[in-house]
Write a protein that holds these residues in place. Structure first.
Motif, PDB file in Angstrom:
ATOM      1  N   MET A   1       0.829  -1.187   0.000  1.00  0.00           N
ATOM      2  CA  MET A   1       0.000   0.000   0.000  1.00  0.00           C
ATOM      3  C   MET A   1       0.868   1.243   0.000  1.00  0.00           C
ATOM      4  SD  MET A   1      -3.270  -0.732   0.204  1.00  0.00           S
ATOM      5  CE  MET A   1      -3.900  -2.375   0.169  1.00  0.00           C
ATOM      6  N   SER A   2       0.415   2.228  -0.703  1.00  0.00           N
ATOM      7  CA  SER A   2       1.126   3.500  -0.741  1.00  0.00           C
ATOM      8  C   SER A   2       0.930   4.230   0.580  1.00  0.00           C
ATOM      9  CB  SER A   2       0.585   4.354  -1.890  1.00  0.00           C
ATOM     10  OG  SER A   2       1.143   5.642  -1.846  1.00  0.00           O
ATOM     11  N   SER A   3       1.968   4.920   1.021  1.00  0.00           N
ATOM     12  CA  SER A   3       1.848   5.707   2.245  1.00  0.00           C
ATOM     13  C   SER A   3       1.686   7.189   1.932  1.00  0.00           C
ATOM     14  CB  SER A   3       3.057   5.482   3.140  1.00  0.00           C
ATOM     15  OG  SER A   3       4.222   5.903   2.463  1.00  0.00           O
ATOM     16  N   ALA A   4       1.724   7.553   0.655  1.00  0.00           N
ATOM     17  CA  ALA A   4       1.539   8.949   0.269  1.00  0.00           C
ATOM     18  C   ALA A   4       0.073   9.339   0.453  1.00  0.00           C
ATOM     19  CB  ALA A   4       1.955   9.139  -1.187  1.00  0.00           C
ATOM     20  N   PRO A   5      -0.187  10.602   0.762  1.00  0.00           N
ATOM     21  CA  PRO A   5      -1.581  11.056   0.894  1.00  0.00           C
ATOM     22  C   PRO A   5      -2.364  10.799  -0.392  1.00  0.00           C
ATOM     23  CG  PRO A   5      -0.074  12.725   1.708  1.00  0.00           C
ATOM     24  CD  PRO A   5       0.762  11.674   1.041  1.00  0.00           C
ATOM     25  N   PHE A   6      -3.610  10.444  -0.221  1.00  0.00           N
ATOM     26  CA  PHE A   6      -4.490  10.127  -1.339  1.00  0.00           C
ATOM     27  C   PHE A   6      -5.705  11.028  -1.235  1.00  0.00           C
ATOM     28  CE2 PHE A   6      -7.718   7.619  -3.565  1.00  0.00           C
ATOM     29  CZ  PHE A   6      -7.013   7.144  -4.667  1.00  0.00           C
ATOM     30  N   ARG A   7      -6.038  11.737  -2.327  1.00  0.00           N
ATOM     31  CA  ARG A   7      -7.156  12.675  -2.329  1.00  0.00           C
ATOM     32  C   ARG A   7      -8.340  12.080  -3.089  1.00  0.00           C
ATOM     33  NH1 ARG A   7      -2.597  15.148  -3.345  1.00  0.00           N
ATOM     34  NH2 ARG A   7      -2.981  15.259  -5.575  1.00  0.00           N
ATOM     35  N   LEU A   8      -9.494  12.126  -2.454  1.00  0.00           N
ATOM     36  CA  LEU A   8     -10.705  11.562  -3.015  1.00  0.00           C
ATOM     37  C   LEU A   8     -11.786  12.637  -3.021  1.00  0.00           C
ATOM     38  CD1 LEU A   8     -12.011   8.065  -2.231  1.00  0.00           C
ATOM     39  CD2 LEU A   8     -13.570   9.977  -2.074  1.00  0.00           C
ATOM     40  N   LEU A   9     -12.484  12.764  -4.125  1.00  0.00           N
ATOM     41  CA  LEU A   9     -13.638  13.668  -4.209  1.00  0.00           C
ATOM     42  C   LEU A   9     -14.893  12.815  -4.142  1.00  0.00           C
ATOM     43  CD1 LEU A   9     -14.936  16.451  -4.676  1.00  0.00           C
ATOM     44  CD2 LEU A   9     -14.697  16.048  -7.141  1.00  0.00           C
ATOM     45  N   LEU A  10     -15.697  13.011  -3.113  1.00  0.00           N
ATOM     46  CA  LEU A  10     -16.948  12.280  -2.921  1.00  0.00           C
ATOM     47  C   LEU A  10     -18.104  13.169  -3.362  1.00  0.00           C
ATOM     48  CD1 LEU A  10     -18.586   9.872  -1.822  1.00  0.00           C
ATOM     49  CD2 LEU A  10     -18.490  10.983   0.432  1.00  0.00           C
ATOM     50  N   VAL A  11     -18.854  12.698  -4.347  1.00  0.00           N
ATOM     51  CA  VAL A  11     -20.001  13.438  -4.869  1.00  0.00           C
ATOM     52  C   VAL A  11     -21.246  12.673  -4.435  1.00  0.00           C
ATOM     53  CG1 VAL A  11     -21.021  14.526  -6.900  1.00  0.00           C
ATOM     54  CG2 VAL A  11     -18.554  14.054  -6.856  1.00  0.00           C
ATOM     55  N   GLU A  12     -21.875  13.155  -3.374  1.00  0.00           N
ATOM     56  CA  GLU A  12     -22.971  12.432  -2.718  1.00  0.00           C
ATOM     57  C   GLU A  12     -23.932  13.431  -2.099  1.00  0.00           C
ATOM     58  OE1 GLU A  12     -25.558  10.257  -1.324  1.00  0.00           O
ATOM     59  OE2 GLU A  12     -23.928   8.909  -1.901  1.00  0.00           O
ATOM     60  N   ASP A  13     -25.217  13.341  -2.460  1.00  0.00           N
ATOM     61  CA  ASP A  13     -26.185  14.312  -1.953  1.00  0.00           C
ATOM     62  C   ASP A  13     -26.715  13.992  -0.565  1.00  0.00           C
ATOM     63  OD1 ASP A  13     -27.606  12.117  -3.172  1.00  0.00           O
ATOM     64  OD2 ASP A  13     -29.434  13.317  -3.079  1.00  0.00           O
ATOM     65  N   GLU A  14     -26.670  12.738  -0.152  1.00  0.00           N
ATOM     66  CA  GLU A  14     -27.176  12.350   1.170  1.00  0.00           C
ATOM     67  C   GLU A  14     -26.071  12.540   2.210  1.00  0.00           C
ATOM     68  OE1 GLU A  14     -30.208  11.513   2.099  1.00  0.00           O
ATOM     69  OE2 GLU A  14     -31.019  11.580   0.056  1.00  0.00           O
ATOM     70  N   LEU A  15     -26.251  13.508   3.093  1.00  0.00           N
ATOM     71  CA  LEU A  15     -25.230  13.826   4.093  1.00  0.00           C
ATOM     72  C   LEU A  15     -24.910  12.618   4.983  1.00  0.00           C
ATOM     73  CD1 LEU A  15     -23.320  15.883   5.290  1.00  0.00           C
ATOM     74  CD2 LEU A  15     -25.195  16.704   6.731  1.00  0.00           C
ATOM     75  N   ALA A  16     -25.940  11.865   5.387  1.00  0.00           N
ATOM     76  CA  ALA A  16     -25.702  10.698   6.241  1.00  0.00           C
ATOM     77  C   ALA A  16     -24.829   9.671   5.517  1.00  0.00           C
ATOM     78  CB  ALA A  16     -27.026  10.068   6.663  1.00  0.00           C
ATOM     79  N   ASP A  17     -25.084   9.456   4.231  1.00  0.00           N
ATOM     80  CA  ASP A  17     -24.265   8.516   3.454  1.00  0.00           C
ATOM     81  C   ASP A  17     -22.830   9.025   3.330  1.00  0.00           C
ATOM     82  OD1 ASP A  17     -26.457   6.877   3.126  1.00  0.00           O
ATOM     83  OD2 ASP A  17     -26.759   7.342   1.004  1.00  0.00           O
ATOM     84  N   ALA A  18     -22.677  10.313   3.116  1.00  0.00           N
ATOM     85  CA  ALA A  18     -21.337  10.899   2.986  1.00  0.00           C
ATOM     86  C   ALA A  18     -20.553  10.773   4.289  1.00  0.00           C
ATOM     87  CB  ALA A  18     -21.433  12.367   2.564  1.00  0.00           C
ATOM     88  N   LEU A  19     -21.198  11.046   5.408  1.00  0.00           N
ATOM     89  CA  LEU A  19     -20.531  10.942   6.704  1.00  0.00           C
ATOM     90  C   LEU A  19     -20.157   9.494   7.019  1.00  0.00           C
ATOM     91  CD1 LEU A  19     -22.630  13.478   8.812  1.00  0.00           C
ATOM     92  CD2 LEU A  19     -20.293  13.762   7.955  1.00  0.00           C
ATOM     93  N   LEU A  20     -21.052   8.568   6.712  1.00  0.00           N
ATOM     94  CA  LEU A  20     -20.767   7.157   6.929  1.00  0.00           C
ATOM     95  C   LEU A  20     -19.571   6.725   6.089  1.00  0.00           C
ATOM     96  CD1 LEU A  20     -21.527   4.418   8.211  1.00  0.00           C
ATOM     97  CD2 LEU A  20     -23.058   4.065   6.252  1.00  0.00           C
ATOM     98  N   PHE A  21     -19.566   7.107   4.822  1.00  0.00           N
ATOM     99  CA  PHE A  21     -18.464   6.785   3.914  1.00  0.00           C
ATOM    100  C   PHE A  21     -17.145   7.305   4.485  1.00  0.00           C
ATOM    101  CE2 PHE A  21     -15.593   7.844   0.477  1.00  0.00           C
ATOM    102  CZ  PHE A  21     -15.683   6.758  -0.385  1.00  0.00           C
ATOM    103  N   GLN A  22     -17.133   8.572   4.881  1.00  0.00           N
ATOM    104  CA  GLN A  22     -15.909   9.192   5.398  1.00  0.00           C
ATOM    105  C   GLN A  22     -15.443   8.539   6.696  1.00  0.00           C
ATOM    106  OE1 GLN A  22     -15.725  13.641   4.902  1.00  0.00           O
ATOM    107  NE2 GLN A  22     -17.795  13.319   4.145  1.00  0.00           N
ATOM    108  N   ASP A  23     -16.383   8.249   7.597  1.00  0.00           N
ATOM    109  CA  ASP A  23     -16.025   7.617   8.870  1.00  0.00           C
ATOM    110  C   ASP A  23     -15.451   6.224   8.659  1.00  0.00           C
ATOM    111  OD1 ASP A  23     -16.843   9.849  10.282  1.00  0.00           O
ATOM    112  OD2 ASP A  23     -18.762   8.971  10.918  1.00  0.00           O
TER     113      ASP A  23
END
Length: 151
Positions: A1-23
């Protein structure tokens, strides 16, 4: 696995789904930075923002959103040379064959149906993380800017 920072853009309208994904993702990997927007229009604005925000390594896209849905976003992003090489992974509740076909015609890099349980979702996110952070090789920003990324 890479140890370099990885940037992800999450495009999701449901805040609960976005928070769950991030957590769930942060439980697996502290070196993944998630920038969340609520629809395709916000995602385009972020990607095309003057001053160039950090380019994401991966876009995770919901399909069914207000303002600009995932299919419209795909059409727009794949027409922009500066960002069209960013891989897009659809993560949607839709299992409709038409949505899947249309997404691949829109040049997505993969299509995953959101699982129904927490353990299944954890497994899906671990698989996504392992694949995009460890297995595949993505073009560097310099290669993309210089046009060597195979447009």
């Amino acid at each position: 696995m890479s140890s370099a920072p990885f940037r992800l853009l999450l495009v999701e309208d449901e805040l609960a789904d976005a928070l769950l994904f991030q957590d769930m993702l942060s439980e697996q990997d502290q070196d993944i930075t998630v920038h969340h927007v609520q629809n395709g229009q916000e995602a385009l604005a972020y990607l095309c923002e003057p001053g160039h925000p950090p380019r994401p390594h991966l876009i995770v896209l919901d399909l069914n959103m207000p303002v600009m849905n995932g299919h419209e976003f795909l059409t727009r992003i794949k027409a922009l040379p500066a960002v069209r090489s960013i891989p897009v992974l659809v993560l949607s509740t839709s299992e409709h064959p038409g949505d899947i076909q249309r997404a691949y015609e829109g040049q997505v890099s993969g299509y995953v149906v959101k699982p129904g349980s927490y353990p299944e979702y954890m497994h899906v996110l671990e698989t996504i993380r392992a694949y995009w952070r460890g297995l595949v090789r993505l073009p560097s920003l310099e290669e993309v800017v210089q046009g060597r990324a195979g447009f």
